[in-house]
Scaffold this motif. Structure first.
Motif, PDB file in Angstrom:
ATOM      1  N   VAL A  66      40.972  69.813  66.542  1.00  0.00           N
ATOM      2  CA  VAL A  66      41.964  69.446  67.567  1.00  0.00           C
ATOM      3  C   VAL A  66      42.723  68.174  67.225  1.00  0.00           C
ATOM      4  CG1 VAL A  66      40.656  70.560  69.401  1.00  0.00           C
ATOM      5  CG2 VAL A  66      40.301  68.137  68.965  1.00  0.00           C
ATOM      6  N   GLY A  67      42.148  67.320  66.361  1.00  0.00           N
ATOM      7  CA  GLY A  67      42.785  66.049  66.050  1.00  0.00           C
ATOM      8  C   GLY A  67      42.315  64.949  66.995  1.00  0.00           C
ATOM      9  N   ILE A  68      42.415  63.716  66.548  1.00  0.00           N
ATOM     10  CA  ILE A  68      41.919  62.573  67.323  1.00  0.00           C
ATOM     11  C   ILE A  68      42.626  62.441  68.669  1.00  0.00           C
ATOM     12  CG2 ILE A  68      41.654  60.063  67.390  1.00  0.00           C
ATOM     13  CD1 ILE A  68      39.765  61.443  65.425  1.00  0.00           C
ATOM     14  N   ASP A  69      43.946  62.412  68.646  1.00  0.00           N
ATOM     15  CA  ASP A  69      44.695  62.201  69.893  1.00  0.00           C
ATOM     16  C   ASP A  69      44.527  63.366  70.864  1.00  0.00           C
ATOM     17  OD1 ASP A  69      45.607  59.735  69.055  1.00  0.00           O
ATOM     18  OD2 ASP A  69      47.452  60.531  68.180  1.00  0.00           O
ATOM     19  N   ASN A  70      44.494  64.584  70.348  1.00  0.00           N
ATOM     20  CA  ASN A  70      44.270  65.727  71.226  1.00  0.00           C
ATOM     21  C   ASN A  70      42.865  65.710  71.819  1.00  0.00           C
ATOM     22  OD1 ASN A  70      46.822  66.847  70.993  1.00  0.00           O
ATOM     23  ND2 ASN A  70      46.278  68.117  69.235  1.00  0.00           N
ATOM     24  N   ALA A  71      41.892  65.234  71.033  1.00  0.00           N
ATOM     25  CA  ALA A  71      40.524  65.119  71.533  1.00  0.00           C
ATOM     26  C   ALA A  71      40.479  64.161  72.716  1.00  0.00           C
ATOM     27  CB  ALA A  71      39.588  64.636  70.427  1.00  0.00           C
ATOM     28  N   VAL A  72      41.228  63.072  72.610  1.00  0.00           N
ATOM     29  CA  VAL A  72      41.320  62.108  73.708  1.00  0.00           C
ATOM     30  C   VAL A  72      41.869  62.803  74.958  1.00  0.00           C
ATOM     31  CG1 VAL A  72      42.490  60.024  74.539  1.00  0.00           C
ATOM     32  CG2 VAL A  72      41.581  60.110  72.201  1.00  0.00           C
ATOM     33  N   GLU A  73      42.920  63.589  74.792  1.00  0.00           N
ATOM     34  CA  GLU A  73      43.539  64.276  75.924  1.00  0.00           C
ATOM     35  C   GLU A  73      42.594  65.313  76.531  1.00  0.00           C
ATOM     36  OE1 GLU A  73      46.282  63.562  77.454  1.00  0.00           O
ATOM     37  OE2 GLU A  73      46.759  61.949  76.059  1.00  0.00           O
ATOM     38  N   VAL A  74      41.835  66.006  75.681  1.00  0.00           N
ATOM     39  CA  VAL A  74      40.888  67.009  76.167  1.00  0.00           C
ATOM     40  C   VAL A  74      39.820  66.357  77.037  1.00  0.00           C
ATOM     41  CG1 VAL A  74      39.039  68.585  75.478  1.00  0.00           C
ATOM     42  CG2 VAL A  74      41.243  68.670  74.313  1.00  0.00           C
ATOM     43  N   ILE A  75      39.271  65.257  76.555  1.00  0.00           N
ATOM     44  CA  ILE A  75      38.227  64.555  77.315  1.00  0.00           C
ATOM     45  C   ILE A  75      38.801  64.017  78.621  1.00  0.00           C
ATOM     46  CG2 ILE A  75      36.555  62.674  77.319  1.00  0.00           C
ATOM     47  CD1 ILE A  75      36.517  62.894  74.240  1.00  0.00           C
ATOM     48  N   LYS A  76      39.976  63.423  78.543  1.00  0.00           N
ATOM     49  CA  LYS A  76      40.639  62.868  79.734  1.00  0.00           C
ATOM     50  C   LYS A  76      40.832  63.957  80.788  1.00  0.00           C
ATOM     51  CE  LYS A  76      44.839  60.349  81.100  1.00  0.00           C
ATOM     52  NZ  LYS A  76      45.480  61.388  81.936  1.00  0.00           N
ATOM     53  N   LEU A  77      41.321  65.111  80.355  1.00  0.00           N
ATOM     54  CA  LEU A  77      41.546  66.217  81.284  1.00  0.00           C
ATOM     55  C   LEU A  77      40.224  66.711  81.863  1.00  0.00           C
ATOM     56  CD1 LEU A  77      43.581  68.208  82.523  1.00  0.00           C
ATOM     57  CD2 LEU A  77      43.199  69.692  80.547  1.00  0.00           C
ATOM     58  N   TYR A  78      39.210  66.800  81.026  1.00  0.00           N
ATOM     59  CA  TYR A  78      37.892  67.256  81.478  1.00  0.00           C
ATOM     60  C   TYR A  78      37.343  66.315  82.553  1.00  0.00           C
ATOM     61  CZ  TYR A  78      33.100  69.021  81.195  1.00  0.00           C
ATOM     62  OH  TYR A  78      31.877  69.562  81.481  1.00  0.00           O
ATOM     63  N   VAL A  79      37.450  65.023  82.309  1.00  0.00           N
ATOM     64  CA  VAL A  79      36.947  64.030  83.257  1.00  0.00           C
ATOM     65  C   VAL A  79      37.725  64.101  84.571  1.00  0.00           C
ATOM     66  CG1 VAL A  79      36.724  61.555  83.723  1.00  0.00           C
ATOM     67  CG2 VAL A  79      36.077  62.456  81.480  1.00  0.00           C
ATOM     68  N   GLU A  80      39.040  64.223  84.469  1.00  0.00           N
ATOM     69  CA  GLU A  80      39.881  64.238  85.666  1.00  0.00           C
ATOM     70  C   GLU A  80      39.706  65.507  86.491  1.00  0.00           C
ATOM     71  OE1 GLU A  80      43.564  61.460  83.983  1.00  0.00           O
ATOM     72  OE2 GLU A  80      43.733  63.658  83.956  1.00  0.00           O
ATOM     73  N   LYS A  81      39.390  66.626  85.829  1.00  0.00           N
ATOM     74  CA  LYS A  81      39.241  67.887  86.533  1.00  0.00           C
ATOM     75  C   LYS A  81      37.814  68.133  87.016  1.00  0.00           C
ATOM     76  CE  LYS A  81      43.483  69.315  86.018  1.00  0.00           C
ATOM     77  NZ  LYS A  81      44.388  69.467  87.187  1.00  0.00           N
ATOM     78  N   GLY A  82      36.892  67.254  86.590  1.00  0.00           N
ATOM     79  CA  GLY A  82      35.508  67.417  86.983  1.00  0.00           C
ATOM     80  C   GLY A  82      35.288  67.125  88.458  1.00  0.00           C
ATOM     81  N   VAL A  83      34.109  67.507  88.928  1.00  0.00           N
ATOM     82  CA  VAL A  83      33.772  67.307  90.344  1.00  0.00           C
ATOM     83  C   VAL A  83      33.665  65.824  90.652  1.00  0.00           C
ATOM     84  CG1 VAL A  83      32.071  67.731  92.120  1.00  0.00           C
ATOM     85  CG2 VAL A  83      32.552  69.487  90.419  1.00  0.00           C
TER      86      VAL A  83
END
Length: 204
Positions: free
Chosen positions: A187-204
């Motif tokens: 996914v690449g470094i910057d995309n990995a950051v975005e994936v984690i950010k989205l996961y955290v924000e969408k979590g319960v």
């Protein structure tokens, strides 16, 4: 609500960079070597003692013996009977628990996922990559000599695994221990950051 993101990573996968960029994007503290500095100050140990603790875990059995406690448990768990490395681990664990109560943050390595396993606000991430990608990163960005680079990378991973497996009594890198596993070279470094950010924000 506070969110604590812990990042475990294979050497050369870019996990530290991902964690640092994630913390900056979220506007929250980033802890890596800062934990060692703080733990050293609060415990009275020198920083070099903390730095050596993880690097010594080259063999799981020998490491368990060196810790001064049976790998199968001990009936006498008094602080004075703990090895120096155990006391160092406990001091660092205490600092990790403290920073987790102070607000949202990103913590890299140091068994933080296990130490904070009872905290409902923790998101645990494991970052990994193919060995060829890690060799390239280690030699070009970390200045690791090309000769035996792969061997050295695998040795570092083994130390991290043994350190984690001993203290956490869990298996480092095992999927069940993490909320999210990311292949950074895909996914690449910057995309990995975005994936984690989205996961955290969408979590319960």
């Amino acid at each position: 609500m506070n969110k604590i993101i812990t990042i475990s990573r294979q050497y050369g996968s870019g996990g530290r960079e991902i964690g640092e960029k994630l913390a900056k994007k979220l506007g929250i503290p980033f802890y890596d070597n800062e934990l060692i500095t703080r733990a050293a100050k609060e415990s009275g140990f020198t920083e070099s003692v903390f730095e050596r603790a993880e690097s010594k875990a080259t063999n799981s059995l020998l490491y368990s013996i060196a810790m001064g406690m049976s790998a199968y448990g001990s009936q006498d768990l008094g602080f004075n009977n703990l090895s120096l490395d155990e006391r160092i681990y406990l001091a660092q664990a205490e600092v990790i628990r403290k920073v987790a109560t102070e607000g949202s943050c990103v913590i890299v390595g140091r068994c933080a996922d296990y130490i904070l396993k009872e905290n409902p606000n923790v998101v645990n991430v494991f970052v990994w990559a193919d060995i060829n990608s890690r060799v390239e990163r280690a030699t070009t960005m970390y200045n690791m000599p090309t000769k035996k680079a792969e061997e050295n990378i695998l040795k570092i991973d083994k130390r991290r695994a043994n350190y984690y497996n001993y203290h956490a009594n869990e298996k480092w890198g095992k999927a069940e221990n993490y909320h999210l596993s990311i292949k950074s070279d895909y996914v690449g470094i910057d995309n990995a950051v975005e994936v984690i950010k989205l996961y955290v924000e969408k979590g319960v």
